[in-house]
Structures are given as structure tokens and as C-alpha cells.
Motif scaffolding. Structure first.
Motif, PDB file in Angstrom:
ATOM      1  N   GLU A  88       0.857  -1.187   0.000  1.00  0.00           N
ATOM      2  CA  GLU A  88       0.000   0.000   0.000  1.00  0.00           C
ATOM      3  C   GLU A  88       0.892   1.236   0.000  1.00  0.00           C
ATOM      4  N   ALA A  89       0.342   2.364  -0.416  1.00  0.00           N
ATOM      5  CA  ALA A  89       1.153   3.581  -0.566  1.00  0.00           C
ATOM      6  C   ALA A  89       1.833   3.948   0.751  1.00  0.00           C
ATOM      7  N   GLN A  90       3.062   4.389   0.627  1.00  0.00           N
ATOM      8  CA  GLN A  90       3.814   4.852   1.780  1.00  0.00           C
ATOM      9  C   GLN A  90       4.043   6.356   1.635  1.00  0.00           C
ATOM     10  N   TRP A  91       4.439   6.968   2.766  1.00  0.00           N
ATOM     11  CA  TRP A  91       4.514   8.425   2.789  1.00  0.00           C
ATOM     12  C   TRP A  91       5.874   8.883   3.270  1.00  0.00           C
ATOM     13  N   ALA A  92       6.278  10.017   2.754  1.00  0.00           N
ATOM     14  CA  ALA A  92       7.538  10.640   3.166  1.00  0.00           C
ATOM     15  C   ALA A  92       7.293  12.118   3.429  1.00  0.00           C
ATOM     16  N   ARG A  93       8.157  12.691   4.239  1.00  0.00           N
ATOM     17  CA  ARG A  93       8.181  14.148   4.386  1.00  0.00           C
ATOM     18  C   ARG A  93       9.359  14.662   3.570  1.00  0.00           C
ATOM     19  N   THR A  94       9.165  15.776   2.896  1.00  0.00           N
ATOM     20  CA  THR A  94      10.200  16.356   2.044  1.00  0.00           C
ATOM     21  C   THR A  94      10.735  17.628   2.667  1.00  0.00           C
ATOM     22  N   TRP A  95      12.029  17.651   2.890  1.00  0.00           N
ATOM     23  CA  TRP A  95      12.704  18.853   3.375  1.00  0.00           C
ATOM     24  C   TRP A  95      13.343  19.572   2.197  1.00  0.00           C
ATOM     25  N   GLU A  96      13.215  20.886   2.160  1.00  0.00           N
ATOM     26  CA  GLU A  96      13.801  21.687   1.085  1.00  0.00           C
ATOM     27  C   GLU A  96      14.975  22.490   1.619  1.00  0.00           C
ATOM     28  N   ALA A  97      16.090  22.427   0.892  1.00  0.00           N
ATOM     29  CA  ALA A  97      17.280  23.218   1.202  1.00  0.00           C
ATOM     30  C   ALA A  97      17.877  23.657  -0.126  1.00  0.00           C
ATOM     31  N   THR A  98      19.015  24.288  -0.082  1.00  0.00           N
ATOM     32  CA  THR A  98      19.727  24.647  -1.310  1.00  0.00           C
ATOM     33  C   THR A  98      21.195  24.301  -1.149  1.00  0.00           C
ATOM     34  N   LEU A  99      21.853  24.016  -2.267  1.00  0.00           N
ATOM     35  CA  LEU A  99      23.304  23.855  -2.241  1.00  0.00           C
ATOM     36  C   LEU A  99      23.922  25.169  -1.773  1.00  0.00           C
ATOM     37  N   PRO A 100      24.804  25.131  -0.809  1.00  0.00           N
ATOM     38  CA  PRO A 100      25.390  26.375  -0.285  1.00  0.00           C
ATOM     39  C   PRO A 100      25.986  27.236  -1.391  1.00  0.00           C
ATOM     40  N   GLY A 101      25.662  28.519  -1.329  1.00  0.00           N
ATOM     41  CA  GLY A 101      26.191  29.469  -2.295  1.00  0.00           C
ATOM     42  C   GLY A 101      25.466  29.486  -3.619  1.00  0.00           C
ATOM     43  N   THR A 102      24.372  28.730  -3.730  1.00  0.00           N
ATOM     44  CA  THR A 102      23.619  28.665  -4.984  1.00  0.00           C
ATOM     45  C   THR A 102      22.130  28.717  -4.684  1.00  0.00           C
ATOM     46  N   ALA A 103      21.346  28.719  -5.751  1.00  0.00           N
ATOM     47  CA  ALA A 103      19.892  28.603  -5.616  1.00  0.00           C
ATOM     48  C   ALA A 103      19.426  27.210  -6.006  1.00  0.00           C
ATOM     49  N   VAL A 104      20.342  26.248  -6.154  1.00  0.00           N
ATOM     50  CA  VAL A 104      19.991  24.883  -6.576  1.00  0.00           C
ATOM     51  C   VAL A 104      19.214  24.195  -5.455  1.00  0.00           C
ATOM     52  N   PRO A 105      17.951  23.801  -5.700  1.00  0.00           N
ATOM     53  CA  PRO A 105      17.167  23.150  -4.649  1.00  0.00           C
ATOM     54  C   PRO A 105      17.674  21.742  -4.349  1.00  0.00           C
ATOM     55  N   VAL A 106      17.691  21.403  -3.080  1.00  0.00           N
ATOM     56  CA  VAL A 106      17.997  20.051  -2.626  1.00  0.00           C
ATOM     57  C   VAL A 106      16.784  19.561  -1.846  1.00  0.00           C
ATOM     58  N   TYR A 107      16.189  18.464  -2.304  1.00  0.00           N
ATOM     59  CA  TYR A 107      15.035  17.879  -1.641  1.00  0.00           C
ATOM     60  C   TYR A 107      15.500  16.631  -0.889  1.00  0.00           C
ATOM     61  N   LEU A 108      15.313  16.616   0.420  1.00  0.00           N
ATOM     62  CA  LEU A 108      15.737  15.511   1.271  1.00  0.00           C
ATOM     63  C   LEU A 108      14.500  14.730   1.691  1.00  0.00           C
TER      64      LEU A 108
END
Length: 511
Positions: A88-108
Motif C-alpha cells: 500500500e502507498a507509503q509516505w515521506a516528508r520532504t525537506w527543502e534546502a539549497t546547495l550552499p552558495g547557490t539557488a539549486v534546490p535540494v530535496y531531502l
């Protein structure tokens, strides 16, 4: 295209910059500086920065392990992420950050059952027995996140066996959805680690049982997650041109050379770069004295500091050989352990050794430090500050690797005016130019045979150059420091591969 072709010659880099910006998703088990086990994290933390600088929309998905470090603000998405795996479907929480010194999103991606533990691949008892499920969850979760964000990439870039199921999803379960247009690029960082798993992972991932066959995901009666990536990805890359050739041979293919020969037309070797901001002797925060190619005097001060740190005799004239490595067979540190007593008995040298791994090798190097006090200094473990000091304070850097897909430490060494001494394999061949006596040419000392005598003789050659031809040794230092090992050129080559992959996947030109 042959794996050793020059992408730069195939398409001018200036043209690449005129192609419309691409949407590129990195899916990776580790990314510097959030979580790092090895060189894979260095690549996934550095290449997206260069791609973003070229104008592309780059995003990264990585698990939120218990050991993930915070770097700047991190916020949780309000909407939970449903992941279609298991019964059955499982769930996650997504944390949003950025690579230091950039605007590149990092999803954890946070899921306590799979990622709350601090380790990435293995704990005290060895590899986690549910790694197949953990990384299947990562693959499906990354694609689910694209749907939730309403952001469909042109290309998803997976890294090593942990992401091998990504292209299988795109070619099967998700083929007839909007995600089915996504091209896949799969990078082989180390072919030795293939991610063998029970057939249960196909059921868990909700992938067709029909994919359990030799020309898809099956190998020796099990699911081989790396093989899945090799068969299903639109394009394949590896981290140096020479390694791309080596892995197509029985000697270097680890049982998958036939698959790689089959996919040879889509396999490209692109040399990794290094973070030239973090590894710069003129600005390195871990060095007591900064220096550059025009002010090498500071290197002598760092040599004194290194000798003091590891209890080596304070001798400015002795040749210091540095080692920073994992103590495993691949790195050839057993060759050094065998040769070291003979080197110390016949040569005027010091060794500064940092690393850990095989308990037998740890014991041997501790023994050597006790047997040759003031001449062999050893630190068992990993110390980032000391690794920088070894690069800055050593005269030569030793890498007797049996195999080396790319290698980064030899590039760090050259940037620091520390002459590499290495076995001629993989990326070491592509980055180190063999020294030619009397010519002033070269950047290091290479040997071919993976034997202790070959290593011993090459250390002797380096010593003879250091003591008898000091002007030529200095020239080797300067030649290495003049090399450009930044990600800039390699990033442009990756854009070319992404473009090929996207156009092949959709049959449409990118404009």
C-alpha cells in the motif's frame, strides 16, 4: 558514439550555451556537503553548481538520513509525499534546502523506516539488509516528487546502483504517463558495487515481474540494480575516459563487460572535476600558511606543520610522501604496507598516512609508525583538516590503486604542488602525465604493475628526482599546479549528453 570520443570536438561548447535551458533532476544517495561517503558526493555537490551557472534548472533529491547535516535554512513541505511502493502507498516528508552558495534546490526525503539510521549503505553489522527497498523507495519517491511539484525534468541523472531502478520505472510502469518522456542518464562511479537483491524488490517497487530476465535486471539468479540502470538508461556515463574503456573488458567489467559492450554506443567517459574553491592552497582555511605557484615558499611552512602534527622529525630537506585513502584492496594500500619496511630501510623519506578500513592494514601502519618513529606518522580515521594539510605539506602523494574510476586526490595533490605517484589505471592515466627525465615535462610518476616491487622502485625514482634533480622536481610541481581540473569543461560535456538523451527519448529537437 565511442566512449573515448571528445565531446568538446563533437559540438562547440559555445553552441551548448545557446540550447534552451534544460530541466535536470539529480537523484543520488549522497551529496556534499549534506552527506558524504566518497567521491560520488563530491560530484553530485559540484556538478549541479556548474550546470546552474550555465543557466539550467537543476534540482537534487537525496535521502534525509539521520546523519544529514544542516547547511543553511531547511524547511519542510506542507504536503506529504505519497510513494507508490509496497502493498500500500507509503509516505515521506520532504525537506527543502539549497546547495550552499547557490539557488539549486535540494530535496531531502525523510522516512524513518528507511533513512532515519545514520549510515548510508552499511552499519556496524555490514550492509543494510533492506538496501534494495530503501533505494527503490528513493527512486520512486524522486519521480513522485516531480509530479507533486508539477515539474517534469527533461533528464533524470542517476548515480550508481542505488538509482538503477529509475530508468526501469520510466521504461515500464510510468512509460505512458507524462513522466515517460523523461530521458535518463546513468553514471557509473564504481562498477564493483552492483546492488544485488532478491526478487522481492520488483514486487516492492511495483515493477513488472517480466523484467526479471538477463537482458533487463536479472544477473546470476538475482536482481542486479546496477545492471538495471545499464540496460534501461537512455545514456550512460562514467567518470573518466580510460575507465570507460576498462569496464568493457573482462578484466575490468566485473561480470558486466558484455552489457557495457552492448551499450558502448551510448557510453561516454567524462572526467570528474574538483571543487577548486574548497581545494585552493592560496585560500585553504585548513592550511597554516597559504601559497601559490608564484609563492611556493609557504609550502615549506606547511611541511613543518605537517611534520609537527604527525610527530615526524622536523627536517625541511627530507622528501615527505603523503597518503589519504580508504584501506581497501582497490586502493592498493596492501602494496604500500608490503613495500614500506624496504623503503624505510633504504631511502631517506618520511610518510604521512591518513585513512582507515581493513583492520590488518590499520595494524600494519600503526606498527610502522612505532617501528620508524619520526619517519612514519599515521592517523587512523578521517580528518578533513589533516587531509588538506597532507596535500599542502607533502612533496609527493601516493596512490597505488588497483583500479581507480576517476580519483580526486591526485587532482587535489597537483593543485597543491604535491607530485602524484600512482599506478597507471583509470582516471589516474587521464589526469597524470608521466614524468620524462631531462625534458621538464610531466606532472607525476606512474607505474604499471600492481606489485610492491613496482611501487618501491617508483618511490625510489621519485626520491632520485627530488634529491638529484631538484629543478625538475620543482617543474613537476608547477606543471601540476597549472592544470585546470575545474568542473567547467566537464559540465559542458554533460550538457551535450543530456541534450542527446532528451532528443533521443522524445524524438524532438531541443530549441
Amino acid at each position: 558514439m565511442h566512449a573515448n570520443n571528445s565531446l568538446g570536438n563533437a559540438t562547440p561548447i559555445g553552441f551548448l550555451l545557446r540550447v534552451r535551458p534544460l530541466r535536470i533532476l539529480f537523484v543520488t544517495p549522497e551529496v556534499e556537503p549534506f552527506v558524504k561517503v566518497g567521491g560520488l558526493a563530491d560530484m553530485t555537490g559540484a556538478l549541479p553548481k556548474e550546470l546552474a551557472a550555465l543557466g539550467h534548472d537543476v534540482r537534487i533529491v537525496c535521502p534525509a538520513y539521520g546523519s544529514v547535516k544542516s547547511h543553511g535554512p531547511r524547511t519542510a513541505r506542507a504536503e506529504p509525499l505519497g510513494v507508490d511502493v509496497g502493498s500500500e502507498a507509503q509516505w515521506a516528508r520532504t525537506w527543502e534546502a539549497t546547495l550552499p552558495g547557490t539557488a539549486v534546490p535540494v530535496y531531502l526525503l525523510e522516512h524513518d523506516g528507511y533513512f532515519a539510521r545514520p549510515e548510508v549503505y552499511a552499519g556496524p553489522g555490514g550492509s543494510h539488509t533492506d538496501n534494495d527497498l530503501r533505494f527503490a523507495f528513493l527512486c520512486r519517491g524522486a519521480l513522485s516528487l516531480c509530479q507533486q511539484l508539477d515539474w517534469i525534468p527533461d533528464v533524470v541523472h542517476g548515480h550508481d546502483w542505488t538509482t538503477g531502478l529509475l530508468p526501469v520505472y520510466l521504461n515500464t510502469t510510468l512509460k505512458n504517463t507524462p513522466l515517460g518522456r523523461i530521458a535518463s542518464v546513468f553514471t557509473i562511479h564504481n562498477l564493483e558495487h552492483q546492488g544485488y537483491a532478491d526478487r522481492r524488490v520488483l514486487d516492492f517497487a511495483r515493477l513488472p515481474a517480466s523484467e526479471f530476465r538477463a537482458d533487463s535486471v536479472e544477473s546470476t539468479g538475482a536482481v542486479n540494480m546496477l545492471k538495471a540502470g545499464l540496460y534501461h538508461s537512455t545514456k550512460l556515463t562514467t567518470v573518466s575516459p580510460t575507465y570507460a574503456e576498462e569496464i568493457k573488458t573482462p578484466a575490468g567489467g566485473w561480470g558486466l563487460d558484455d552489457v557495457l559492450r552492448f551499450r558502448a554506443g551510448d557510453l561516454v567517459g567524462i572526467l570528474n572535476g574538483i571543487d577548486t574553491a574548497a581545494w585552493n592552497p592560496a585560500t585553504d582555511k585548513y592550511l597554516p600558511t597559504h601559497y601559490s605557484a608564484t609563492t611556493l615558499a609557504g609550502k615549506a611552512a606547511d611541511k613543518r606543520a605537517l611534520q609537527a602534527r604527525l610527530g615526524l622529525a622536523q627536517d625541511p630537506h627530507v622528501a615527505v610522501f603523503g597518503v589519504v585513502a580508504r584501506f581497501v584492496q582497490q586502493k592498493g594500500l596492501d602494496l604500500l604496507a608490503e613495500a614500506l619496511p624496504h623503503i624505510m630501510g633504504r631511502m631517506h623519506v618520511q610518510f604521512a598516512i591518513l585513512g582507515s578500513g581493513d583492520p590488518g592494514l590499520e595494524h600494519t601502519f600503526r606498527w610502522a609508525a612505532g617501528q620508524f618513529p619520526g619517519r612514519v606518522g599515521v592517523n587512523i580515521g578521517y580528518d578533513n583538516e589533516l587531509s588538506h594539510l597532507i596535500q599542502g605539506g607533502s612533496d609527493c602523494f601516493v596512490m597505488p590503486s588497483r583500479s581507480e574510476p576517476c580519483g580526486l586526490t591526485q587532482m587535489y595533490a597537483m593543485r597543491y604542488g604535491t607530485v602524484p605517484l600512482a599506478r597507471a589505471t583509470g582516471g589516474l592515466i587521464d589526469t597524470i602525465e608521466q614524468y620524462t627525465e631531462g625534458s621538464g615535462k610531466g606532472t607525476g610518476f606512474l607505474f604499471t604493475d600492481a606489485t610492491a616491487p613496482a611501487l618501491y622502485n617508483t618511490v625510489g625514482w621519485a626520491c632520485a628526482t627530488y634529491y638529484d634533480r631538484p629543478a625538475e622536481f620543482t617543474r613537476l610541481r608547477l606543471n601540476g599546479m597549472a592544470k585546470d581540473f575545474s568542473w567547467k569543461t566537464s559540465a559542458a560535456h554533460y550538457v551535450e549528453v543530456y541534450r542527446w538523451a532528451a532528443e533521443q527519448r522524445t524524438g524532438e529537437k531541443l530549441v
